[in-house]
Motif scaffolding. Structure first.
Motif, PDB file in Angstrom:
ATOM      1  N   GLY A 224      -1.925 -16.065  -7.978  1.00 18.21           N
ATOM      2  CA  GLY A 224      -0.500 -16.317  -8.218  1.00 18.21           C
ATOM      3  C   GLY A 224       0.148 -17.292  -7.252  1.00 18.21           C
ATOM      4  N   ILE A 225      -0.605 -17.783  -6.260  1.00 21.13           N
ATOM      5  CA  ILE A 225      -0.023 -18.731  -5.312  1.00 21.13           C
ATOM      6  C   ILE A 225      -0.073 -20.135  -5.912  1.00 21.13           C
ATOM      7  N   LYS A 226       1.091 -20.779  -5.985  1.00 23.75           N
ATOM      8  CA  LYS A 226       1.194 -22.034  -6.729  1.00 23.75           C
ATOM      9  C   LYS A 226       1.470 -23.260  -5.868  1.00 23.75           C
ATOM     10  N   ASN A 227       2.192 -23.113  -4.753  1.00 26.11           N
ATOM     11  CA  ASN A 227       2.588 -24.322  -4.022  1.00 26.11           C
ATOM     12  C   ASN A 227       1.957 -24.376  -2.626  1.00 26.11           C
ATOM     13  N   ALA A 228       2.028 -25.576  -2.037  1.00 25.85           N
ATOM     14  CA  ALA A 228       1.346 -25.843  -0.769  1.00 25.85           C
ATOM     15  C   ALA A 228       1.848 -24.957   0.363  1.00 25.85           C
ATOM     16  N   GLU A 229       3.154 -24.727   0.407  1.00 21.97           N
ATOM     17  CA  GLU A 229       3.732 -23.926   1.495  1.00 21.97           C
ATOM     18  C   GLU A 229       3.233 -22.478   1.451  1.00 21.97           C
ATOM     19  N   GLU A 230       3.297 -21.881   0.259  1.00 24.91           N
ATOM     20  CA  GLU A 230       2.792 -20.499   0.083  1.00 24.91           C
ATOM     21  C   GLU A 230       1.311 -20.422   0.432  1.00 24.91           C
ATOM     22  N   PHE A 231       0.555 -21.422  -0.040  1.00 25.14           N
ATOM     23  CA  PHE A 231      -0.885 -21.447   0.175  1.00 25.14           C
ATOM     24  C   PHE A 231      -1.199 -21.491   1.672  1.00 25.14           C
ATOM     25  N   THR A 232      -0.511 -22.374   2.390  1.00 24.73           N
ATOM     26  CA  THR A 232      -0.749 -22.525   3.836  1.00 24.73           C
ATOM     27  C   THR A 232      -0.458 -21.223   4.579  1.00 24.73           C
ATOM     28  N   LEU A 233       0.649 -20.584   4.242  1.00 22.10           N
ATOM     29  CA  LEU A 233       1.022 -19.322   4.885  1.00 22.10           C
ATOM     30  C   LEU A 233      -0.030 -18.240   4.620  1.00 22.10           C
ATOM     31  N   LYS A 234      -0.486 -18.154   3.379  1.00 19.31           N
ATOM     32  CA  LYS A 234      -1.489 -17.136   3.013  1.00 19.31           C
ATOM     33  C   LYS A 234      -2.813 -17.408   3.725  1.00 19.31           C
ATOM     34  N   VAL A 235      -3.209 -18.666   3.828  1.00 16.24           N
ATOM     35  CA  VAL A 235      -4.448 -18.996   4.542  1.00 16.24           C
ATOM     36  C   VAL A 235      -4.326 -18.598   6.010  1.00 16.24           C
ATOM     37  N   ARG A 236      -3.203 -18.941   6.623  1.00 20.05           N
ATOM     38  CA  ARG A 236      -3.019 -18.597   8.043  1.00 20.05           C
ATOM     39  C   ARG A 236      -3.160 -17.084   8.260  1.00 20.05           C
ATOM     40  N   ARG A 237      -2.505 -16.293   7.400  1.00 24.31           N
ATOM     41  CA  ARG A 237      -2.572 -14.830   7.545  1.00 24.31           C
ATOM     42  C   ARG A 237      -3.983 -14.306   7.286  1.00 24.31           C
ATOM     43  N   THR A 238      -4.656 -14.891   6.291  1.00 20.79           N
ATOM     44  CA  THR A 238      -6.012 -14.438   5.948  1.00 20.79           C
ATOM     45  C   THR A 238      -6.989 -14.774   7.063  1.00 20.79           C
ATOM     46  N   VAL A 239      -6.851 -15.964   7.632  1.00 16.27           N
ATOM     47  CA  VAL A 239      -7.719 -16.360   8.748  1.00 16.27           C
ATOM     48  C   VAL A 239      -7.459 -15.466   9.964  1.00 16.27           C
ATOM     49  N   GLN A 240      -6.195 -15.167  10.216  1.00 16.27           N
ATOM     50  CA  GLN A 240      -5.855 -14.283  11.341  1.00 16.27           C
ATOM     51  C   GLN A 240      -6.508 -12.911  11.166  1.00 16.27           C
ATOM     52  N   GLN A 241      -6.487 -12.397   9.934  1.00 14.28           N
ATOM     53  CA  GLN A 241      -7.021 -11.054   9.682  1.00 14.28           C
ATOM     54  C   GLN A 241      -8.543 -11.009   9.677  1.00 14.28           C
ATOM     55  N   PHE A 242      -9.177 -12.005   9.054  1.00 18.27           N
ATOM     56  CA  PHE A 242     -10.621 -11.907   8.788  1.00 18.27           C
ATOM     57  C   PHE A 242     -11.478 -12.860   9.622  1.00 18.27           C
ATOM     58  N   PHE A 243     -10.892 -13.950  10.136  1.00 19.47           N
ATOM     59  CA  PHE A 243     -11.700 -14.979  10.815  1.00 19.47           C
ATOM     60  C   PHE A 243     -11.044 -15.332  12.155  1.00 19.47           C
ATOM     61  N   PRO A 244     -11.025 -14.371  13.101  1.00 16.72           N
ATOM     62  CA  PRO A 244     -10.262 -14.556  14.347  1.00 16.72           C
ATOM     63  C   PRO A 244     -10.733 -15.740  15.183  1.00 16.72           C
ATOM     64  N   GLU A 245     -12.024 -16.049  15.143  1.00 21.66           N
ATOM     65  CA  GLU A 245     -12.524 -17.172  15.963  1.00 21.66           C
ATOM     66  C   GLU A 245     -11.883 -18.485  15.499  1.00 21.66           C
ATOM     67  N   ILE A 246     -11.758 -18.657  14.164  1.00 17.24           N
ATOM     68  CA  ILE A 246     -11.101 -19.859  13.642  1.00 17.24           C
ATOM     69  C   ILE A 246      -9.601 -19.800  13.960  1.00 17.24           C
ATOM     70  N   TYR A 247      -9.019 -18.619  13.798  1.00 16.14           N
ATOM     71  CA  TYR A 247      -7.570 -18.479  14.053  1.00 16.14           C
ATOM     72  C   TYR A 247      -7.222 -18.892  15.486  1.00 16.14           C
ATOM     73  N   ASN A 248      -8.100 -18.588  16.420  1.00 17.48           N
ATOM     74  CA  ASN A 248      -7.842 -18.924  17.825  1.00 17.48           C
ATOM     75  C   ASN A 248      -7.834 -20.433  18.071  1.00 17.48           C
ATOM     76  N   ARG A 249      -8.370 -21.207  17.115  1.00 15.93           N
ATOM     77  CA  ARG A 249      -8.381 -22.670  17.256  1.00 15.93           C
ATOM     78  C   ARG A 249      -7.246 -23.334  16.462  1.00 15.93           C
ATOM     79  N   ILE A 250      -6.442 -22.536  15.748  1.00 14.52           N
ATOM     80  CA  ILE A 250      -5.293 -23.101  15.030  1.00 14.52           C
ATOM     81  C   ILE A 250      -4.207 -23.482  16.037  1.00 14.52           C
TER      82      ILE A 250
END
Length: 393
Positions: A224-250
């Motif tokens: 249901g995510i349609k636009n770039a802003e929503e997508f970016t926010l969801k990726v950031r949250r998903t990376v924070q939750q599941f991929f902490p090593e990558i999140y630490n390099r954001i």
């Protein structure tokens, strides 16, 4: 007496279509049909991810495909299971990832400059019949959207009826690169995978984040995510939750898509087809994803497409002065079949829980750099992966 060159029509200008056009243009009269103009491709939505491993880059050199800068050469594969970084394996030859929007549009313009004919129009199942009448050979390179022609399915290599992963892709700025520069592969058992890929775009270097979520798992959260802003926010949250090593390099506020069209969600059902048939007493063939469509989990799409384009080039050159018929089609399939089988069976196995002996190999890689390098090479040379997964030695 001047012999007229055979006339070939390539439908589609992805990796297989472009590599064929470069390879075949000296020996044959080539027309490529593509539905989008180069500028539309350049400014459009990303189509996929891509890593051109050493063998593909060698073929690109062989056929004089345009070269790209060396600034983001991929020299390693980082392997993580869960939250445990296992090792970094070195590739024997560096790989490269170039945004397909840039690669395709630039290559089309280069081929036009070199005298290859292009028609910019849509081909459907009806109009392809006219093309079969018009040309000596039609090659279906239409890609992952599905073949235009009824190439028969190879049932033993096509076990899935539904997509095995939901694919979520974004090309981002504002992520500090891993060192040494390489592709990071993170496997989260029962959830899915993440590929992190350094790439070149028109905007400069980016980091591709490619989440492959097992359908209906906790990682499958992008519906249901349609636009770039929503997508970016969801990726950031998903990376924070599941991929902490990558999140630490954001890098905080700098984290963003490189342009508003640089994200994608898709899901595909892998299917392998026999890549030739006779229509109206004429041979037609398929190449690349249109006939050899694998799950993206092993990152083999453009490498398999390039490999098959080279094998088709070799076949058509060998049979250049013969009538192209079933024998020619069989020769092409016989050239490609074993490698297609190896890539496909390894890729299909990767969509399932890793076999215990493969887990043990990965653990050996944590203690042994030679073993780590061998495992990295699976992605560059899938025959080695196939042997590791299925060899009875």
């Amino acid at each position: 007496m001047r012999v007229l060159k055979k006339r070939l029509c390539i439908i589609g200008s992805g990796v297989s279509g472009l590599h064929l056009a470069y390879a075949l243009k000296e020996d044959f009269d080539i027309t490529v049909i593509e539905r989008q103009l180069p500028d539309q491709i350049r400014k459009g939505r990303i189509m996929s991810t891509q890593v051109h491993f050493g063998s593909t880059r060698t073929r690109e050199t062989r056929f004089n495909v345009p070269e790209w800068g060396e600034q983001t050469l991929i020299e390693s594969i980082h392997i993580t299971i869960g939250n445990q970084k296992l090792f970094v394996g070195q590739l024997q030859e560096p790989a490269l990832s170039v945004d397909q929007r840039l690669y395709y549009s630039h290559s089309i313009e280069d081929l036009i400059d070199k005298g290859v004919s292009f028609r910019f129009e849509k081909v459907d199942k009806e109009s392809v019949e006219v093309l079969i009448d018009e040309f000596d050979l039609v090659i279906d390179c239409t890609g992952k959207n599905g073949t235009l022609l009824p190439f028969p399915i190879e049932e033993d290599l096509s076990p899935f009826q539904t997509p095995q992963r939901k694919c979520i892709v974004g090309y981002f700025i504002g992520i500090k690169a891993n060192t040494p520069l390489g592709v990071s592969v993170t496997v989260l058992p029962e959830l899915g995978e993440m590929f992190e890929i350094p790439a070149i775009t028109e905007h400069g270097p980016v980091t591709i984040l490619f989440i492959m979520a097992i359908p209906d798992s906790d990682l499958d959260v992008f519906k249901g995510i349609k636009n770039a802003e929503e997508f970016t926010l969801k990726v950031r949250r998903t990376v924070q939750q599941f991929f902490p090593e990558i999140y630490n390099r954001i890098e905080g506020e700098n984290f963003a898509l490189c342009d508003e069209n640089s994200f994608l969600q898709t899901a595909l059902t892998p299917v392998i087809r026999k890549p030739y048939l006779m229509i109206k007493n004429k041979l037609v063939v398929g190449c690349g994803d249109s006939v050899f469509l694998n799950d993206p989990i092993t990152g083999q799409g453009c490498n398999l497409s390039s490999y098959c384009a080279e094998q088709l080039y070799e076949t058509l050159t060998e049979y250049k002065n013969s009538k192209w018929d079933m024998k020619t089609g069989e020769a092409y399939w016989n050239r490609t079949k074993q490698f297609v089988k190896e890539v496909t069976e390894w890729t299909n196995a990767m969509t399932k829980p890793l076999p215990e002996h493969v887990v043990q190999l990965l653990l050996q890689g944590t203690q042994d750099q030679v073993k780590a390098n061998e495992i990295a090479e699976w992605f560059a040379n899938p025959t080695k992966a196939y042997e590791a997964f299925f060899s009875t030695k």
